[in-house]
Design an enzyme around this catalytic site. Structure first.
Site, PDB file in Angstrom:
ATOM      1  N   TYR A  48       0.851  -1.191   0.000  1.00  0.00           N
ATOM      2  CA  TYR A  48       0.000   0.000   0.000  1.00  0.00           C
ATOM      3  C   TYR A  48       0.895   1.253   0.000  1.00  0.00           C
ATOM      4  O   TYR A  48       0.604   2.242  -0.670  1.00  0.00           O
ATOM      5  CB  TYR A  48      -0.933  -0.006   1.225  1.00  0.00           C
ATOM      6  CG  TYR A  48      -1.642   1.311   1.375  1.00  0.00           C
ATOM      7  CD1 TYR A  48      -2.551   1.729   0.413  1.00  0.00           C
ATOM      8  CD2 TYR A  48      -1.362   2.166   2.439  1.00  0.00           C
ATOM      9  CE1 TYR A  48      -3.172   2.969   0.519  1.00  0.00           C
ATOM     10  CE2 TYR A  48      -1.973   3.399   2.544  1.00  0.00           C
ATOM     11  CZ  TYR A  48      -2.880   3.793   1.583  1.00  0.00           C
ATOM     12  OH  TYR A  48      -3.482   5.020   1.666  1.00  0.00           O
ATOM     13  N   ARG A 188      -5.024   1.747  -7.820  1.00  0.00           N
ATOM     14  CA  ARG A 188      -3.796   1.099  -7.310  1.00  0.00           C
ATOM     15  C   ARG A 188      -4.014  -0.404  -7.288  1.00  0.00           C
ATOM     16  O   ARG A 188      -4.581  -0.963  -6.345  1.00  0.00           O
ATOM     17  CB  ARG A 188      -3.466   1.654  -5.931  1.00  0.00           C
ATOM     18  CG  ARG A 188      -3.202   3.137  -6.041  1.00  0.00           C
ATOM     19  CD  ARG A 188      -2.991   3.818  -4.754  1.00  0.00           C
ATOM     20  NE  ARG A 188      -3.331   5.233  -4.916  1.00  0.00           N
ATOM     21  CZ  ARG A 188      -3.786   6.018  -3.958  1.00  0.00           C
ATOM     22  NH1 ARG A 188      -3.929   5.535  -2.739  1.00  0.00           N
ATOM     23  NH2 ARG A 188      -4.084   7.267  -4.204  1.00  0.00           N
ATOM     24  N   LYS A 277      -1.376  21.483  -3.759  1.00  0.00           N
ATOM     25  CA  LYS A 277      -0.547  20.265  -3.873  1.00  0.00           C
ATOM     26  C   LYS A 277      -1.031  19.419  -5.038  1.00  0.00           C
ATOM     27  O   LYS A 277      -2.207  19.048  -5.081  1.00  0.00           O
ATOM     28  CB  LYS A 277      -0.620  19.474  -2.572  1.00  0.00           C
ATOM     29  CG  LYS A 277       0.184  18.194  -2.587  1.00  0.00           C
ATOM     30  CD  LYS A 277       0.204  17.524  -1.229  1.00  0.00           C
ATOM     31  CE  LYS A 277       1.068  16.280  -1.232  1.00  0.00           C
ATOM     32  NZ  LYS A 277       0.469  15.145  -1.932  1.00  0.00           N
ATOM     33  N   HIS A 301       1.514  13.078  -6.719  1.00  0.00           N
ATOM     34  CA  HIS A 301       1.005  12.280  -5.603  1.00  0.00           C
ATOM     35  C   HIS A 301       1.828  11.001  -5.442  1.00  0.00           C
ATOM     36  O   HIS A 301       1.304   9.926  -5.154  1.00  0.00           O
ATOM     37  CB  HIS A 301      -0.473  11.949  -5.846  1.00  0.00           C
ATOM     38  CG  HIS A 301      -1.309  11.898  -4.596  1.00  0.00           C
ATOM     39  ND1 HIS A 301      -2.090  12.931  -4.181  1.00  0.00           N
ATOM     40  CD2 HIS A 301      -1.486  10.922  -3.672  1.00  0.00           C
ATOM     41  CE1 HIS A 301      -2.726  12.603  -3.068  1.00  0.00           C
ATOM     42  NE2 HIS A 301      -2.368  11.385  -2.735  1.00  0.00           N
ATOM     43  N   GLY A 355       7.532  11.541   1.040  1.00  0.00           N
ATOM     44  CA  GLY A 355       6.442  10.736   1.572  1.00  0.00           C
ATOM     45  C   GLY A 355       6.952   9.364   2.001  1.00  0.00           C
ATOM     46  O   GLY A 355       7.236   9.115   3.185  1.00  0.00           O
ATOM     47  N   ARG A 356       7.175   8.486   1.031  1.00  0.00           N
ATOM     48  CA  ARG A 356       7.571   7.107   1.367  1.00  0.00           C
ATOM     49  C   ARG A 356       8.820   7.022   2.237  1.00  0.00           C
ATOM     50  O   ARG A 356       8.863   6.197   3.167  1.00  0.00           O
ATOM     51  CB  ARG A 356       7.737   6.283   0.088  1.00  0.00           C
ATOM     52  CG  ARG A 356       6.409   6.058  -0.645  1.00  0.00           C
ATOM     53  CD  ARG A 356       6.611   5.230  -1.904  1.00  0.00           C
ATOM     54  NE  ARG A 356       5.397   5.080  -2.676  1.00  0.00           N
ATOM     55  CZ  ARG A 356       4.953   5.949  -3.587  1.00  0.00           C
ATOM     56  NH1 ARG A 356       5.638   7.062  -3.823  1.00  0.00           N
ATOM     57  NH2 ARG A 356       3.845   5.734  -4.256  1.00  0.00           N
TER      58      ARG A 356
HETATM   59  C1  LIG Z   1       0.928   5.704   1.855  1.00  0.00           C
HETATM   60  C2  LIG Z   1       0.766   7.067   1.280  1.00  0.00           C
HETATM   61  C3  LIG Z   1      -0.356   7.825   1.626  1.00  0.00           C
HETATM   62  C4  LIG Z   1      -0.509   9.108   1.102  1.00  0.00           C
HETATM   63  N1  LIG Z   1      -1.572   9.872   1.501  1.00  0.00           N
HETATM   64  C5  LIG Z   1      -1.690  11.151   1.057  1.00  0.00           C
HETATM   65  C6  LIG Z   1      -2.732  11.990   1.527  1.00  0.00           C
HETATM   66  O1  LIG Z   1      -3.555  11.612   2.366  1.00  0.00           O
HETATM   67  N2  LIG Z   1      -2.803  13.260   1.028  1.00  0.00           N
HETATM   68  C7  LIG Z   1      -1.892  13.727   0.115  1.00  0.00           C
HETATM   69  O2  LIG Z   1      -1.976  14.878  -0.315  1.00  0.00           O
HETATM   70  N3  LIG Z   1      -0.889  12.951  -0.331  1.00  0.00           N
HETATM   71  C8  LIG Z   1      -0.761  11.687   0.118  1.00  0.00           C
HETATM   72  N4  LIG Z   1       0.279  10.919  -0.324  1.00  0.00           N
HETATM   73  C9  LIG Z   1       1.261  11.484  -1.270  1.00  0.00           C
HETATM   74  C10 LIG Z   1       2.405  12.188  -0.547  1.00  0.00           C
HETATM   75  O3  LIG Z   1       1.959  13.329   0.144  1.00  0.00           O
HETATM   76  C11 LIG Z   1       3.504  12.642  -1.518  1.00  0.00           C
HETATM   77  O4  LIG Z   1       2.946  13.464  -2.505  1.00  0.00           O
HETATM   78  C12 LIG Z   1       4.246  11.470  -2.164  1.00  0.00           C
HETATM   79  O5  LIG Z   1       4.361  10.385  -1.292  1.00  0.00           O
HETATM   80  C13 LIG Z   1       5.625  11.926  -2.600  1.00  0.00           C
HETATM   81  O6  LIG Z   1       6.303  10.911  -3.263  1.00  0.00           O
HETATM   82  P1  LIG Z   1       7.371   9.935  -2.558  1.00  0.00           P
HETATM   83  O7  LIG Z   1       6.565   8.964  -1.761  1.00  0.00           O
HETATM   84  O8  LIG Z   1       8.081   9.311  -3.700  1.00  0.00           O
HETATM   85  O9  LIG Z   1       8.256  10.787  -1.678  1.00  0.00           O
HETATM   86  C14 LIG Z   1       0.450   9.629   0.186  1.00  0.00           C
HETATM   87  C15 LIG Z   1       1.570   8.860  -0.148  1.00  0.00           C
HETATM   88  C16 LIG Z   1       1.737   7.597   0.394  1.00  0.00           C
HETATM   89  C17 LIG Z   1       2.970   6.809   0.020  1.00  0.00           C
END
Ligand SMILES: Cc1cc2nc3c(=O)[nH]c(=O)nc-3n(C[C@H](O)[C@H](O)[C@H](O)COP(=O)(O)O)c2cc1C
Length: 428
Positions: A48, A188, A277, A301, A355-356
């Site tokens: 996930y 996904r 965003k 995202h 994020g990750r």
């Molecule tokens: C598990 C997960 C949940 C996420 N949930 C949200 C969210 O609730 N709102 C949002 O704006 N972005 C969400 N994102 C996107 C992150 O804010 C971000 O844009 C993204 O993870 C950046 O890429 P990276 O994971 O390669 O660093 C999520 C990403 C992941 C991996």
């Protein structure tokens, strides 16, 4: 060799005295942390985090776009190397923020509170997801002094919107991160194949996965059920936590601004900074700047929404040119090294967001894991800037384009400017 020489060579380490020490001995990169997270989490939960939309082209491009740029270091003195910046009117110890991620307690029982404490220790802002699994107030209490931003999923019901904005403001969140890339939920497919539901529903496969990952399963069972408490006041149908379809329900559309009028309206309602965003289109960036939006987070995202979307780094130069300093620019997607941050800043970004990487740290070791990820990125940025020959972020951004080159640019420069004439023998 004498016995004393062999003794001097043998460096026997005692056991690590803290989680931080243990991590510093075995985790040298975000990729190492990713592997630790993969071991600790059940497959469906790890995937996930990992997964992207459809064929995951956006996801892969996010990473590969960084490999397309090479450094051209300059020789010169580097003094008092300083990573600090000002972003959205406040300080950050480095040009990195933590991007919102929904469902965070799925990965570690301390969830968003652990992330917030780690961000506070590192001195950087944290964007809390509207779909967080800890209330916005509890996160504020866990890390007073942290620069907190709130990732708003706006509703078309303006009464409800105002109630959420008042709650966010009362809880001490200084800025809004407003999604403009979630009008529908990305497909996904890893999640569907894994039977992933949030909260996880108990199936025979879930029990087996839990038994194979006892540390995660014990933490999960011993703590409060996963829920989305920031929505409590505004979801009329009751506890979404009990519905396995809640992600789809939530993201079916009612929480997205339908057009620019909603953004204009939000601008009037909210006194603090607003970040859009999910912008990758330079025209949208310019329009947002003209409406008094303070910043954009150039993002797809993390490849989780629309597939075949441009990688943020690839569109960054165009957006920088079109907005011409009228707004701040944060970039996310695929950042795994301090050198990635340096590349984005050299191309004109004000800051990057991850994020990750921090979720890997959280899943592997809670707050200490997130702190270790941030320490690695800080060390990598410091080393990269030193080797590049720049001392401050201001200097990096000013000299940026002279310090970095795209592979196509390099190739074009090496091409002959005219077609060589054929040898005389062949001209006949
Ligand atoms: C598990 C997960 C949940 C996420 N949930 C949200 C969210 O609730 N709102 C949002 O704006 N972005 C969400 N994102 C996107 C992150 O804010 C971000 O844009 C993204 O993870 C950046 O890429 P990276 O994971 O390669 O660093 C999520 C990403 C992941 C991996």
């Amino acid at each position: 060799m004498k016995i004393k020489d062999i003794k001097a060579l043998a460096s026997l380490q005692g056991p690590a005295r803290s989680t931080a020490e243990r991590l510093s001995r075995k985790c040298y990169s975000v990729e190492d942390m990713r592997k630790l997270a993969a071991k600790r989490l059940p497959k469906s939960i790890f995937e996930y985090i990992e997964g992207g939309g459809e064929d995951e082209v956006s996801l892969r491009r996010n990473r590969s776009s960084f490999d397309d740029w090479s450094f051209l270091p300059k020789w010169g003195s580097v003094d008092n190397l300083d990573l600090s910046i000002t972003i959205l009117g406040g300080p950050s110890a480095m040009p990195v923020t933590l991007s919102p991620t929904g469902g965070t307690r799925l990965f570690h029982p301390e969830g968003e509170s652990a992330v917030a404490r780690a961000a506070l220790t590192a001195g950087i802002p944290y964007g809390l997801a509207h779909l967080s699994t800890t209330t916005m107030e509890a996160v504020s209490a866990a890390a007073p002094g942290l620069r907190r931003w709130f990732n708003l999923e706006p509703t078309s019901d303006k009464g409800l919107l105002q109630a959420v904005l008042d709650r966010v403001s009362n809880a001490g969140y200084e800025a809004l991160l407003v999604n403009v890339d979630c009008r529908a939920i990305g497909h996904r497919e890893r999640d569907y194949r894994n039977g992933f539901t949030a909260p996880p529903s108990i199936k025979p496969k879930t029990v087996v996965e839990g038994m194979l990952h006892p540390a995660w399963a014990l933490g999960f069972l011993a703590n409060d059920a996963i829920a989305f408490p920031n929505l409590d006041a505004d979801i009329p149908e009751g506890p979404l936590a009990s519905s396995p379809d809640m992600w789809r329900t939530l993201l079916a559309g009612s929480y997205e601004p339908t057009d620019w009028d909603d953004i204009r309206d939000l601008r009037e309602r909210w006194n603090g900074p607003i970040v859009l965003k999910g912008v990758v289109n330079a025209n949208d960036a310019a329009l947002a700047a003209s409406m008094g939006i303070d910043a954009i987070q150039v993002s797809n995202h993390g490849g989780r929404q629309l597939d075949h979307m441009a990688a943020p780094l690839d569109v960054l130069p165009e957006i920088v040119a079109k907005t011409a300093g009228r707004m701040e620019i944060i970039v996310d997607g695929g950042i795994r090294r301090g050198s990635d941050v340096v590349k984005a800043l050299a191309l004109g970004a004000d800051a990057c967001s991850i994020g990750r990487p921090y979720l890997y740290g959280l899943a592997a070791s809670g707050q200490a894991g997130v702190e270790h990820v941030l320490k690695m990125i800080t060390a990598e940025m410091t080393r990269t800037m030193m080797l590049l020959g720049v001392s401050t972020i201001e200097e990096l951004r000013a000299e940026g384009r002279d310090l970095i080159r795209h592979r196509n640019e390099a190739f074009a420069r090496n091409q002959p400017t005219r077609i060589p004439e054929a040898p005389l023998a062949l001209q006949k």
